[in-house]
Motif scaffolding. Structure first.
Motif, PDB file in Angstrom:
ATOM      1  N   UNK A  68       0.809  -1.038   0.123  1.00 56.74           N
ATOM      2  CA  UNK A  68      -0.051   0.313   0.108  1.00 56.74           C
ATOM      3  C   UNK A  68       0.890   1.720   0.001  1.00 56.74           C
ATOM      4  N   UNK A  69       2.298   1.512  -0.150  1.00 61.49           N
ATOM      5  CA  UNK A  69       2.720   2.144   0.004  1.00 61.49           C
ATOM      6  C   UNK A  69       3.827   2.220  -1.085  1.00 61.49           C
ATOM      7  N   UNK A  70       4.235   4.000  -0.953  1.00 63.80           N
ATOM      8  CA  UNK A  70       4.747   4.193  -2.267  1.00 63.80           C
ATOM      9  C   UNK A  70       5.873   4.548  -2.087  1.00 63.80           C
ATOM     10  N   UNK A  75      11.416  -1.881  -4.186  1.00 67.12           N
ATOM     11  CA  UNK A  75      10.903  -3.003  -6.249  1.00 67.12           C
ATOM     12  C   UNK A  75       9.568  -2.765  -5.722  1.00 67.12           C
ATOM     13  N   UNK A  76       8.994  -3.087  -4.219  1.00 68.01           N
ATOM     14  CA  UNK A  76       8.063  -4.109  -4.555  1.00 68.01           C
ATOM     15  C   UNK A  76       6.792  -2.496  -4.210  1.00 68.01           C
ATOM     16  N   UNK A  79       3.465   1.841  -7.066  1.00 73.13           N
ATOM     17  CA  UNK A  79       3.134   2.736  -8.259  1.00 73.13           C
ATOM     18  C   UNK A  79       4.219   1.677  -9.435  1.00 73.13           C
ATOM     19  N   UNK A  80       5.119   1.052  -8.969  1.00 72.85           N
ATOM     20  CA  UNK A  80       6.017   0.324  -9.945  1.00 72.85           C
ATOM     21  C   UNK A  80       5.256  -0.967 -10.850  1.00 72.85           C
ATOM     22  N   UNK A  81       5.966  -0.612 -11.894  1.00 71.37           N
ATOM     23  CA  UNK A  81       5.083  -1.436 -12.930  1.00 71.37           C
ATOM     24  C   UNK A  81       5.786  -2.688 -12.978  1.00 71.37           C
ATOM     25  N   UNK A  82       5.483  -3.698 -11.604  1.00 71.74           N
ATOM     26  CA  UNK A  82       5.904  -5.277 -11.487  1.00 71.74           C
ATOM     27  C   UNK A  82       4.710  -6.349 -11.696  1.00 71.74           C
ATOM     28  N   UNK A  83       4.824  -7.391 -11.746  1.00 71.20           N
ATOM     29  CA  UNK A  83       3.852  -8.669 -11.123  1.00 71.20           C
ATOM     30  C   UNK A  83       3.928  -8.966  -9.749  1.00 71.20           C
ATOM     31  N   UNK A 112       7.212  -9.424   3.701  1.00 76.17           N
ATOM     32  CA  UNK A 112       6.562  -9.096   3.217  1.00 76.17           C
ATOM     33  C   UNK A 112       6.067  -7.600   2.870  1.00 76.17           C
ATOM     34  N   UNK A 113       5.499  -7.005   1.562  1.00 83.36           N
ATOM     35  CA  UNK A 113       4.540  -6.307   1.390  1.00 83.36           C
ATOM     36  C   UNK A 113       3.564  -6.195   2.560  1.00 83.36           C
TER      37      UNK A 113
END
Length: 420
Positions: A68-70, A75-76, A79-83, A112-113
């Motif tokens: 939920x954080x930016x 890397x997670x 706003x990062x466009x990752x899988x 964990x994120x």
């Protein structure tokens, strides 16, 4: 869930976990009980090493890389466009047990994120550890990453099932955190650290009275700082480390060089990676503070705010304090022996024991394991051989660097000769 999907999740979430280097298992003594699986006694968890030299446990994963954080350095970040992927609690339990039975791992490092909120995420991390301990009777090493902002109740429960807990402060200064992670608060890192410290003290005290009292985070707590993302100098970084060691009884502080992964005007440009050598110098300074009796202000201060990448910090201190040397190895106290470049603590203890029976000369010191290519400029002993006097710090540094380069070339030449 198909095997292929589990594999895909594992690939995504193991790769995302590699940026967290605070995965040491030292200090735990959880032994096997009731014919359970594994133990965390002695060596603890096994480790692997990535290509860039980072230490990674063999099962080191995130529960999820949704967040939920930016935070711009992460890397997670949302706003990062990752899988994206997320494990279910039971999937992590099954992976841990299956990998252990195949002798791939000896423990679990789980981070964990943050999805939904801190408590929601922390509940699932605790559930993994709880299932492993109570349902699978797993006695191997478990390291849980504590989620900043999680409740005291969850933090207390986490320590009852995990061997080590860690709360990553991420950025060394409050101002740096506010600039790069505006959604996070410094207090959210401090509160769980204080909770863990107090619980460890309380459970240890209770165990002295009631033997059946369970262990609480027997391997203690650690933290990690990202180096180079927010511009702090080495003095600021080590001051922060010193503060946490003294006030929160941390076992370890880990230093992770920032790796530029995307463009943002608040971050170093892509291609400006933090040198691994800077990480190494910070770890050496950390070691001097914890085991060699150095105060952080002796190594870094307002006049000397960054470590010399050419030489290790103990040598740097010695060269700035030549008035303290030479010392006589046959009479010097333990504190001063530990400050001699080329003398590790094992050598210091050997010297103190050996000189009880005779006066030591250079041959004795060489057999003990002293690195004479550095130590010879700072000590005297029973013999005058090798001693150099009336040298400036610049000349001594030059001699040591020259000898180190020559030794490296000789070692490389010998290796090449072995292969024809």
């Amino acid at each position: 869930m198909s095997f292929e999907r589990i594999q895909e999740k594992l690939k995504i979430l193991a790769d995302a976990a590699k940026y967290d280097v605070s995965c040491s298992s030292s200090g735990s003594n959880r032994s096997n009980a009731n014919k359970g699986l594994g133990d965390a006694t002695g060596m603890g968890i096994c480790h692997s090493y990535t290509e860039d030299g980072r230490c990674v446990s063999l099962l080191k994963i995130l529960l999820t890389n949704y967040c939920i954080f930016d935070c711009v350095y992460c890397v997670t970040r949302k706003s990062n466009d990752i899988k994206r992927a997320a494990f279910k609690v039971q999937e992590v339990v099954d992976l841990t047990i299956n990998f252990y039975r195949r002798n791939y791992i000896e423990g679990l490092f789980l981070s964990s994120g943050i999805f939904k909120n801190a408590d929601y995420t922390m509940e699932r991390l605790v559930a993994v550890a709880k299932k492993l301990r109570l349902e699978e009777n797993f006695n191997g090493y478990i390291h849980l990453k504590s989620i900043p902002g999680a409740s005291d109740e969850l933090m207390r429960e986490a320590g009852l099932y995990a061997d080590r807990l860690s709360v990553n402060i991420e950025i060394p200064t409050k101002s740096g955190l506010k600039r790069l992670a505006p959604d996070k608060k410094h207090e959210d890192f401090i509160k769980p650290m204080a909770k863990i410290k107090n619980e460890i003290i309380q459970y240890k005290a209770e165990k002295k009275i009631i033997r059946s009292t369970p262990k609480y985070a027997p391997a203690g707590q650690s933290t990690q700082m990202i180096i180079g993302a927010s511009g702090e100098n080495d003095f600021q970084i080590m001051q922060t480390s010193n503060h946490f060691y003294k006030n929160y009884n941390l076992k370890r502080v880990y230093y992770s060089g920032y790796v530029p992964i995307s463009y943002d005007n608040r971050l170093p440009q892509i291609g400006s990676e933090v040198p691994m050598l800077r990480e190494n110098r910070l770890y050496q300074t950390d070691w001097l503070m914890r085991f060699y009796g150095f105060d952080v202000s002796e190594i870094l201060n307002e006049q000397h705010q960054n470590l010399d990448l050419d030489i290790d910090p103990k040598l740097g201190w010695a060269l700035r304090n030549l008035h303290e040397f030479p010392i006589d190895v046959n009479t010097a106290n333990k504190r001063m022996l530990a400050r001699v470049p080329g003398l590790g603590m094992k050598s210091v203890h050997k010297i103190i024991n050996a000189r009880r029976f005779r006066k030591l000369n250079w041959d004795h010191l060489k057999k003990i394991g002293v690195a004479l290519n550095r130590a010879q400029y700072f000590i005297v002993c029973e013999s005058n051989q090798f001693e150099r006097r009336d040298l400036t710090s610049e000349k001594i540094k030059g001699f040591i660097l020259q000898n180190s380069t020559s030794k490296y070339r000789a070692d490389l030449s010998n290796q090449l000769n072995l292969f024809g």
